[in-house]
Enzyme design. Sequence first.
Site, PDB file in Angstrom:
ATOM      1  N   PHE A 159     -31.704 -52.180  22.427  1.00 58.28           N
ATOM      2  CA  PHE A 159     -32.248 -53.419  23.037  1.00 58.28           C
ATOM      3  C   PHE A 159     -32.245 -54.680  22.367  1.00 58.28           C
ATOM      4  O   PHE A 159     -32.561 -55.785  23.040  1.00 58.28           O
ATOM      5  CB  PHE A 159     -33.542 -52.776  23.642  1.00 58.28           C
ATOM      6  CG  PHE A 159     -34.681 -53.155  22.596  1.00 58.28           C
ATOM      7  CD1 PHE A 159     -35.314 -54.466  22.372  1.00 58.28           C
ATOM      8  CD2 PHE A 159     -35.112 -52.145  21.821  1.00 58.28           C
ATOM      9  CE1 PHE A 159     -36.179 -54.475  21.562  1.00 58.28           C
ATOM     10  CE2 PHE A 159     -35.992 -52.211  20.879  1.00 58.28           C
ATOM     11  CZ  PHE A 159     -36.803 -53.576  20.612  1.00 58.28           C
ATOM     12  N   LYS A 183     -22.403 -48.486  27.039  1.00 58.34           N
ATOM     13  CA  LYS A 183     -23.537 -47.938  27.457  1.00 58.34           C
ATOM     14  C   LYS A 183     -24.669 -48.896  26.969  1.00 58.34           C
ATOM     15  O   LYS A 183     -25.162 -48.560  25.795  1.00 58.34           O
ATOM     16  CB  LYS A 183     -23.911 -46.394  27.267  1.00 58.34           C
ATOM     17  CG  LYS A 183     -24.618 -46.027  28.518  1.00 58.34           C
ATOM     18  CD  LYS A 183     -26.008 -46.462  28.501  1.00 58.34           C
ATOM     19  CE  LYS A 183     -26.751 -46.102  27.377  1.00 58.34           C
ATOM     20  NZ  LYS A 183     -28.197 -46.824  27.198  1.00 58.34           N
ATOM     21  N   GLU A 186     -30.897 -49.940  28.386  1.00 56.06           N
ATOM     22  CA  GLU A 186     -31.366 -49.675  29.722  1.00 56.06           C
ATOM     23  C   GLU A 186     -32.427 -50.647  30.029  1.00 56.06           C
ATOM     24  O   GLU A 186     -33.088 -51.110  31.059  1.00 56.06           O
ATOM     25  CB  GLU A 186     -31.702 -48.550  30.287  1.00 56.06           C
ATOM     26  CG  GLU A 186     -32.943 -47.769  29.615  1.00 56.06           C
ATOM     27  CD  GLU A 186     -32.530 -47.003  28.280  1.00 56.06           C
ATOM     28  OE1 GLU A 186     -31.569 -47.476  27.661  1.00 56.06           O
ATOM     29  OE2 GLU A 186     -33.122 -45.879  27.853  1.00 56.06           O
ATOM     30  N   ARG A 187     -33.291 -51.288  28.772  1.00 56.47           N
ATOM     31  CA  ARG A 187     -34.292 -52.126  28.609  1.00 56.47           C
ATOM     32  C   ARG A 187     -34.133 -53.524  29.017  1.00 56.47           C
ATOM     33  O   ARG A 187     -34.609 -54.217  29.565  1.00 56.47           O
ATOM     34  CB  ARG A 187     -34.857 -51.838  27.546  1.00 56.47           C
ATOM     35  CG  ARG A 187     -36.015 -50.595  27.518  1.00 56.47           C
ATOM     36  CD  ARG A 187     -36.632 -50.425  26.214  1.00 56.47           C
ATOM     37  NE  ARG A 187     -35.925 -49.659  25.311  1.00 56.47           N
ATOM     38  CZ  ARG A 187     -36.690 -49.296  24.052  1.00 56.47           C
ATOM     39  NH1 ARG A 187     -37.897 -49.758  23.737  1.00 56.47           N
ATOM     40  NH2 ARG A 187     -35.919 -48.672  23.168  1.00 56.47           N
ATOM     41  N   SER A 236     -32.033 -46.296  17.131  1.00 54.32           N
ATOM     42  CA  SER A 236     -32.946 -45.803  16.029  1.00 54.32           C
ATOM     43  C   SER A 236     -32.328 -44.578  15.268  1.00 54.32           C
ATOM     44  O   SER A 236     -31.188 -43.739  15.885  1.00 54.32           O
ATOM     45  CB  SER A 236     -34.126 -45.386  16.737  1.00 54.32           C
ATOM     46  OG  SER A 236     -33.728 -44.433  17.761  1.00 54.32           O
ATOM     47  N   CYS A 291     -33.049 -54.850  12.949  1.00 57.91           N
ATOM     48  CA  CYS A 291     -32.896 -54.061  11.970  1.00 57.91           C
ATOM     49  C   CYS A 291     -32.656 -54.473  10.782  1.00 57.91           C
ATOM     50  O   CYS A 291     -32.579 -53.970   9.746  1.00 57.91           O
ATOM     51  CB  CYS A 291     -31.447 -53.168  12.440  1.00 57.91           C
ATOM     52  SG  CYS A 291     -30.100 -53.997  12.221  1.00 57.91           S
ATOM     53  N   GLU A 393     -40.469 -46.652  10.359  1.00 63.86           N
ATOM     54  CA  GLU A 393     -39.954 -48.110  10.805  1.00 63.86           C
ATOM     55  C   GLU A 393     -41.005 -48.418  12.209  1.00 63.86           C
ATOM     56  O   GLU A 393     -41.355 -47.783  12.918  1.00 63.86           O
ATOM     57  CB  GLU A 393     -38.630 -47.929  11.362  1.00 63.86           C
ATOM     58  CG  GLU A 393     -38.124 -49.073  12.055  1.00 63.86           C
ATOM     59  CD  GLU A 393     -36.805 -49.318  12.619  1.00 63.86           C
ATOM     60  OE1 GLU A 393     -36.406 -48.339  13.481  1.00 63.86           O
ATOM     61  OE2 GLU A 393     -35.942 -50.024  12.290  1.00 63.86           O
TER      62      GLU A 393
HETATM   63  P1  NAD Z   1     -32.976 -46.445  20.678  1.00 62.39           P
HETATM   64  O1  NAD Z   1     -32.447 -45.311  19.525  1.00 62.39           O
HETATM   65  O2  NAD Z   1     -34.027 -46.146  21.269  1.00 62.39           O
HETATM   66  O3  NAD Z   1     -31.838 -46.525  21.805  1.00 62.39           O
HETATM   67  C1  NAD Z   1     -30.617 -46.960  21.487  1.00 62.39           C
HETATM   68  C2  NAD Z   1     -29.336 -46.705  22.562  1.00 62.39           C
HETATM   69  O4  NAD Z   1     -29.355 -45.432  22.556  1.00 62.39           O
HETATM   70  C3  NAD Z   1     -29.889 -46.898  23.880  1.00 62.39           C
HETATM   71  O5  NAD Z   1     -28.883 -47.469  24.611  1.00 62.39           O
HETATM   72  C4  NAD Z   1     -30.545 -45.742  24.448  1.00 62.39           C
HETATM   73  O6  NAD Z   1     -30.447 -45.923  26.081  1.00 62.39           O
HETATM   74  C5  NAD Z   1     -29.662 -44.710  23.940  1.00 62.39           C
HETATM   75  N1  NAD Z   1     -30.871 -43.589  23.734  1.00 62.39           N
HETATM   76  C6  NAD Z   1     -32.163 -43.679  23.704  1.00 62.39           C
HETATM   77  N2  NAD Z   1     -32.578 -42.189  23.363  1.00 62.39           N
HETATM   78  C7  NAD Z   1     -31.375 -41.508  23.452  1.00 62.39           C
HETATM   79  C8  NAD Z   1     -31.315 -40.059  23.463  1.00 62.39           C
HETATM   80  N3  NAD Z   1     -32.450 -39.298  23.261  1.00 62.39           N
HETATM   81  N4  NAD Z   1     -30.238 -39.781  23.408  1.00 62.39           N
HETATM   82  C9  NAD Z   1     -28.981 -40.236  23.749  1.00 62.39           C
HETATM   83  N5  NAD Z   1     -28.977 -41.606  23.847  1.00 62.39           N
HETATM   84  C10 NAD Z   1     -30.308 -42.110  23.773  1.00 62.39           C
HETATM   85  O7  NAD Z   1     -32.919 -47.828  19.829  1.00 62.39           O
HETATM   86  P2  NAD Z   1     -33.797 -49.189  20.386  1.00 62.39           P
HETATM   87  O8  NAD Z   1     -35.057 -48.971  20.450  1.00 62.39           O
HETATM   88  O9  NAD Z   1     -32.970 -49.620  21.834  1.00 62.39           O
HETATM   89  O10 NAD Z   1     -33.350 -50.203  19.238  1.00 62.39           O
HETATM   90  C11 NAD Z   1     -33.994 -50.299  18.190  1.00 62.39           C
HETATM   91  C12 NAD Z   1     -33.588 -49.554  17.057  1.00 62.39           C
HETATM   92  O11 NAD Z   1     -32.312 -49.634  16.634  1.00 62.39           O
HETATM   93  C13 NAD Z   1     -34.371 -49.742  15.823  1.00 62.39           C
HETATM   94  O12 NAD Z   1     -34.663 -48.365  15.047  1.00 62.39           O
HETATM   95  C14 NAD Z   1     -33.318 -50.570  14.928  1.00 62.39           C
HETATM   96  O13 NAD Z   1     -33.621 -50.399  13.558  1.00 62.39           O
HETATM   97  C15 NAD Z   1     -32.124 -49.996  15.227  1.00 62.39           C
HETATM   98  N6  NAD Z   1     -31.148 -50.712  15.125  1.00 62.39           N
HETATM   99  C16 NAD Z   1     -30.192 -50.560  14.100  1.00 62.39           C
HETATM  100  C17 NAD Z   1     -29.186 -51.519  13.791  1.00 62.39           C
HETATM  101  C18 NAD Z   1     -28.186 -51.433  12.626  1.00 62.39           C
HETATM  102  O14 NAD Z   1     -27.255 -52.094  12.757  1.00 62.39           O
HETATM  103  N7  NAD Z   1     -28.503 -50.413  11.920  1.00 62.39           N
HETATM  104  C19 NAD Z   1     -29.130 -53.007  14.561  1.00 62.39           C
HETATM  105  C20 NAD Z   1     -30.208 -53.020  15.527  1.00 62.39           C
HETATM  106  C21 NAD Z   1     -30.833 -51.974  16.072  1.00 62.39           C
END
Ligand code: NAD
Length: 509
Positions: A159, A183, A186-187, A236, A291, A393
């Site tokens: 997101f 994909k 969704e937020r 994450s 991140c 985190e």
């Molecule tokens: P998230 O992991 O909750 O979601 C990321 C994506 O995965 C979304 O599209 C979501 O719909 C999908 N998703 C969520 N739960 C899932 C599951 N159980 N099974 C399959 N798909 C699932 O992350 P977020 O809250 O959207 O973003 C924040 C996180 O992303 C933080 O931890 C941040 O550090 C990380 N991030 C990392 C980088 C990097 O380059 N390392 C960059 C940006 C964000």
Amino acid sequence: MSAAEPASKAASDAIGHLIHGKSAMGGSRHAPVYNPANGQIQRQVALADGTTVDAAIAAAAAAFPGWRDAPPLKRARIMFRFKELLEANEDRIVAILTAEHGKVLEDARGELQRGIENVEYACGAPELLKGEHSKNVGQAIDSWSEMQPLGVVAGITPFNFPAMVPLWMYPIALVCGNTFVLKPSERDPSAALLVAELLHEAGLPDGVLNVVNGDKEAVDVLLQDQRVQAVSFVGSTPVAEHIYRTGTAHGKRVQALGGAKNHAVVMPDADVGNAASALMGAAYGSCGERCMAISVVVAVGDDTGDALVSDLQQRLQRLAVGPGTEPGSEMGPLITREHEHKVRAYVDLGVAEGAELVVDGRGLKVPGHEQGFFLGACLFDRVTADMRLYNEEIFGPVLCVVRAGNLQEAMDLVDAHEYGNGTCIFTRDGEAARYFSDNIKAGMVGINVPLPVPVAYHSFGGWKRSLFGDLYAYGPDAVRFYTRRKTITQRWPSGDVRENSRFAFPSNS
Ligand code: NAD
């Protein structure tokens, strides 16, 4: 209302998908998309079911043969037009980013610009895909290596950068000759959809890029479908690990970028004012939802720690927190009420664990925006490595100061941490800086640079549990990730020379 809700309750103008170049609905479940600055639901987003994701994969698979055979220059020309359309639509995209994510307009502009830089890199496709050629690897034998596309590739994005992270992935995947199913989160799904529509306006053939909105249900289909050759994920760490394990178990190439806890080491010789000024943006910009955000400062020496905490404390009194659309706002709200509660709980926990809460943002009220997901900036001092506050985190406006006796102690802290995304050092000592960058266990290092996010022609990735897979995102690593190498060895015998069979392994001996 934070969980998915049945279609009957969903608004009729729900945000849908983009499949084979057309807007599409699909999936009986919906989720709310909020304006985080006022807590109101703006729209509903359709959550794709298996049938919808299947249609997107089928569109991408059908488009692949034609797209694979298109000259790289033609693919690149579409990217040139795409870049122009992104620039022409900057205000529209930025407004959507701020409305759905909450980040301040200037920050949203920076995000989009960083995304456009990846499109600019992708414009170099003919150069990037030239391959390698060797003449006379044996007598009258030539050999060359080609980078061939993989086929259908999927991207799953978080997101916090709704426009930029998708642009890390598909421009380069597409110019390499792949087709793509994205994909987004969704937020805050609208920016990714608009950007994908602009790429179609730039001339992208239908089916080459498809966008499905959804949640785990949609992702699991992408991970298991045999037509999907590779998956790029950013999000994450627990989800990244699940994506990596499931995707590779299904035979796919996977790169899964995860979470972070980025440390800034401040040396006794550093200019504390400059370091504090840099840390303000790095820790509290985008409300800490980056991140690469700095969430831990390791002050080397107590004098450094005292001076830094006092400087940050003063600066925090002047931090302008408000809706991202308001001129002068420096920090907006968090993404959802649920996330705001989670971050608040970490602040409560830090106090309970014995850290010293120097600046407490929990009481912040933004007049006229009482229902917004706001939390004021928080600053903890005397945080220690055994605290959950330090280890986990938080992804919010919470900065922890840890004190260390010397550079090695500071580096040992960084190295022992589960995550290894980015880190930086503030110093005037070149030798210390060089020792730090040579030895620190993190993927991206800044020297007097608080957010060392690589430019588009380098690549982005962390170490340890911040990245699952071998190749970084975007830049040269992305060309490798989105292609597979084929090496061709060729010989054209001259005349009607007949050779005897040779049973020795071919060599130049
Ligand atoms: P998230 O992991 O909750 O979601 C990321 C994506 O995965 C979304 O599209 C979501 O719909 C999908 N998703 C969520 N739960 C899932 C599951 N159980 N099974 C399959 N798909 C699932 O992350 P977020 O809250 O959207 O973003 C924040 C996180 O992303 C933080 O931890 C941040 O550090 C990380 N991030 C990392 C980088 C990097 O380059 N390392 C960059 C940006 C964000």
